[in-house]
Design a protein around this motif. Structure first.
Motif, PDB file in Angstrom:
ATOM      1  N   LEU A  84       2.612  -4.285   0.434  1.00 21.48           N
ATOM      2  CA  LEU A  84       2.161  -4.814   1.721  1.00 21.48           C
ATOM      3  C   LEU A  84       2.298  -3.774   2.838  1.00 21.48           C
ATOM      4  N   LEU A  85       3.426  -3.075   2.850  1.00 24.12           N
ATOM      5  CA  LEU A  85       3.657  -2.054   3.875  1.00 24.12           C
ATOM      6  C   LEU A  85       2.665  -0.903   3.742  1.00 24.12           C
ATOM      7  N   LEU A  86       2.453  -0.467   2.507  1.00 25.92           N
ATOM      8  CA  LEU A  86       1.535   0.650   2.280  1.00 25.92           C
ATOM      9  C   LEU A  86       0.098   0.255   2.598  1.00 25.92           C
ATOM     10  N   GLU A  87      -0.286  -0.962   2.222  1.00 25.30           N
ATOM     11  CA  GLU A  87      -1.636  -1.436   2.520  1.00 25.30           C
ATOM     12  C   GLU A  87      -1.882  -1.458   4.028  1.00 25.30           C
ATOM     13  N   ALA A  88      -0.927  -2.010   4.789  1.00 27.21           N
ATOM     14  CA  ALA A  88      -1.088  -2.095   6.241  1.00 27.21           C
ATOM     15  C   ALA A  88      -1.216  -0.708   6.856  1.00 27.21           C
ATOM     16  N   ARG A  89      -0.400   0.239   6.378  1.00 25.38           N
ATOM     17  CA  ARG A  89      -0.445   1.600   6.934  1.00 25.38           C
ATOM     18  C   ARG A  89      -1.755   2.292   6.596  1.00 25.38           C
ATOM     19  N   LEU A  90      -2.212   2.174   5.353  1.00 26.18           N
ATOM     20  CA  LEU A  90      -3.428   2.856   4.938  1.00 26.18           C
ATOM     21  C   LEU A  90      -4.673   2.268   5.594  1.00 26.18           C
ATOM     22  N   VAL A  91      -4.719   0.954   5.747  1.00 28.93           N
ATOM     23  CA  VAL A  91      -5.878   0.333   6.385  1.00 28.93           C
ATOM     24  C   VAL A  91      -6.003   0.797   7.830  1.00 28.93           C
ATOM     25  N   LYS A  92      -4.884   0.857   8.548  1.00 31.56           N
ATOM     26  CA  LYS A  92      -4.936   1.295   9.937  1.00 31.56           C
ATOM     27  C   LYS A  92      -5.298   2.777  10.042  1.00 31.56           C
ATOM     28  N   ALA A  93      -4.830   3.566   9.072  1.00 29.48           N
ATOM     29  CA  ALA A  93      -5.102   5.004   9.126  1.00 29.48           C
ATOM     30  C   ALA A  93      -6.517   5.347   8.669  1.00 29.48           C
ATOM     31  N   ARG A  94      -7.023   4.626   7.647  1.00 34.65           N
ATOM     32  CA  ARG A  94      -8.302   5.003   7.046  1.00 34.65           C
ATOM     33  C   ARG A  94      -9.481   4.149   7.501  1.00 34.65           C
ATOM     34  N   GLN A  95      -9.209   2.953   8.056  1.00 32.88           N
ATOM     35  CA  GLN A  95     -10.248   2.061   8.594  1.00 32.88           C
ATOM     36  C   GLN A  95     -11.394   1.809   7.612  1.00 32.88           C
ATOM     37  N   PRO A  96     -11.116   1.247   6.428  1.00 32.63           N
ATOM     38  CA  PRO A  96     -12.189   0.967   5.451  1.00 32.63           C
ATOM     39  C   PRO A  96     -13.202  -0.019   6.012  1.00 32.63           C
TER      40      PRO A  96
END
Length: 473
Positions: free
Chosen positions: A261-273
């Motif tokens: 959950l933590l990694l998903e939240a960080r990656l979504v905000k950083a990569r903006q899929p």
């Protein structure tokens, strides 16, 4: 190739199985290598056939006007498919249309599928193209009715015969069985081997042709979750778009769900899929600050940015993703609890407010309710939205261990912010003692930390307070 299968092709009014309709069906049933049935029919789609589709397939509105509707031909089609494997070129497309057409009749289609695009990729890995036109060109196959249902079925049938002659019937059957056991629902253009993805907790990233991800997700069972996207493509327009665009998959394993959950939240905000609708960047995160003095006007002030600091949470309520959301929810609260919009700062003016005139305000604006009582009622109404003060003396770690994989993660938090996830004593020591940038509040991380640090039921995760021990146990 297989004991019993049906070669099938559909022509349709477009490429979206949720919105478009079938215009033609062709099927050839093969049992133990012998063709036992051949059937084709035009279908009245009940919608307009565009000029582009008419030019591509040769099927016009006039041709389908007197054709039977899908509901009329469905029994014959289901009889042909009974007990057989559905074989098609890019089978997700045909299977998706059948699922949607039959669901409109309250019929559930239960049939195994095999994709001849993927079979071609396994049989002839030296070639790049595996579309029907590419197969026809490299093998010298011809068709007088390309883009008509039976014409395309006959091309597939000829190609399968040729492949068995060139490579051996046993080899073709073996690869067909391998596909049948789990990958037939996959997009044919997918380069990633789905069996390489572990069924462990983690985050997965879908990529198309470019470097930016199409979609980022998390799961406690990565491979199963990835497969569910493709299995849903025939019923969901967004999943269909992802399946059409995807080319490769990357993944990152974690020890458990919290790490994912933590990694998903960080990656979504950083990569903006492009296909992620939630966990987006929080451009205007804000909260209400309640004044301590009951006579203050306004009683609530909207704070954001650096003012939205965890040290101030004792007097803050929210948070909200935008000013409009904060004001809207406060108006609803005021209406249900009889609070004064003027005192809250949501209505300008002095003296008796409009809410009091229509019986929605108890009169703090005109002296009919004591300011202290109104202030107390406001505190009680907001209590459920009060931001929690950090309950620890300093940094804490949440230890997450996966007995199956042997992986241990420690997620470091301070003031509701996720500092780092570490996997070794050295990494832990560095994270605890390194200088960090000022902590930026993040709503999704706050909610995750609140749930796993304070809510009962997560006691299986070990919480470490520092400095107590810097060793991963």
């Amino acid at each position: 190739m297989l004991p019993c299968y049906v070669l099938l092709d559909l022509e349709t009014t477009g490429g979206n199985p949720v919105h478009d309709r079938i215009t033609e069906i062709a099927a050839v049933r093969v049992e133990h290598g012998v063709e036992v049935a051949r059937w084709s029919t035009l279908v009245n789609p009940g919608v307009h056939v565009s000029g582009f589709i008419e030019q591509l397939t040769g099927i016009s509105n006039a041709m389908v006007a007197s054709a039977p509707r899908f509901a009329e031909v469905a029994p014959e089609l289901l009889a042909l498919l009974d007990g057989a494997v559905l074989v098609a070129h890019n089978v997700r497309f045909d299977h998706g249309f059948l699922l949607n057409e039959l669901s409109r009749l309250d019929v559930t289609l239960r049939v195994k599928t095999l994709c001849t695009v993927r079979l071609s990729r396994l049989l002839y890995p030296q070639f790049k193209g595996h579309g029907l036109d590419a197969i026809m060109q490299r093998h010298g196959l011809t068709s007088a009715a390309r883009h008509r249902a039976m014409g395309d079925v006959e091309v597939m049938q000829s190609w399968l015969t040729l492949a068995q002659t060139e490579l051996g019937a046993e080899h073709v059957a073996g690869l067909a069985q391998r596909l049948l056991q789990g990958s037939a629902a996959l997009p044919p253009q997918l380069d990633t081997n789905i069996t390489d993805i572990p069924d462990t907790p983690g985050v997965y990233l879908f990529f198309g042709e470019g470097a930016l991800p199409l979609y980022i997700g998390k799961s406690v069972k990565l491979r199963s979750r990835v497969m569910s996207h493709f299995q849903a493509a025939g019923r969901n327009a967004r999943e269909m778009r992802i399946a059409q665009e995807i080319r490769r998959i990357e993944w990152v394993e974690t020890a458990g769900e919290l790490g994912a959950l933590l990694l998903e939240a960080r990656l979504v905000k950083a990569r903006q899929p492009v296909h992620n609708r939630q966990l987006r960047r929080e451009g205007d995160l804000c909260a209400w600050r309640l004044e301590a003095n009951p006579n203050s006007r306004p009683l609530l002030t909207l704070v954001r940015g650096s003012e939205l600091a965890p040290e101030q949470f004792g007097a803050l309520y929210g948070p909200y993703r935008s000013k409009s959301q904060a004001q809207s929810q406060l108006r609803e609260l005021a209406e249900t609890q009889g609070l004064c919009l003027q005192a809250l700062g949501l209505e300008s003016g002095k003296g008796r407010c409009f809410g009091h005139q229509i019986g929605r305000c108890k009169g703090v604006c005109c002296g009919e309710e004591a300011p202290e009582r109104h202030h107390l009622r406001l505190q009680l109404a907001l209590a459920g939205n009060k931001l929690q003060v950090w309950p620890f003396a300093g940094k804490v770690g949440v230890r997450e261990h996966n007995a199956r994989t042997g992986r241990t993660d420690i997620h470091l938090f301070d003031q509701w912010c996720h500092l780092a996830t570490v996997h070794s004593d050295d990494d832990l020591h560095e994270a605890l003692h390194s200088r960090t940038e000022p902590l930026a509040f993040n709503l999704d991380t706050y909610r995750l930390a609140l749930k796993h640090l304070l809510v009962p039921g997560h006691d299986k995760l070990k919480i470490l307070e520092f400095p107590v021990s810097t060793a991963i146990q």
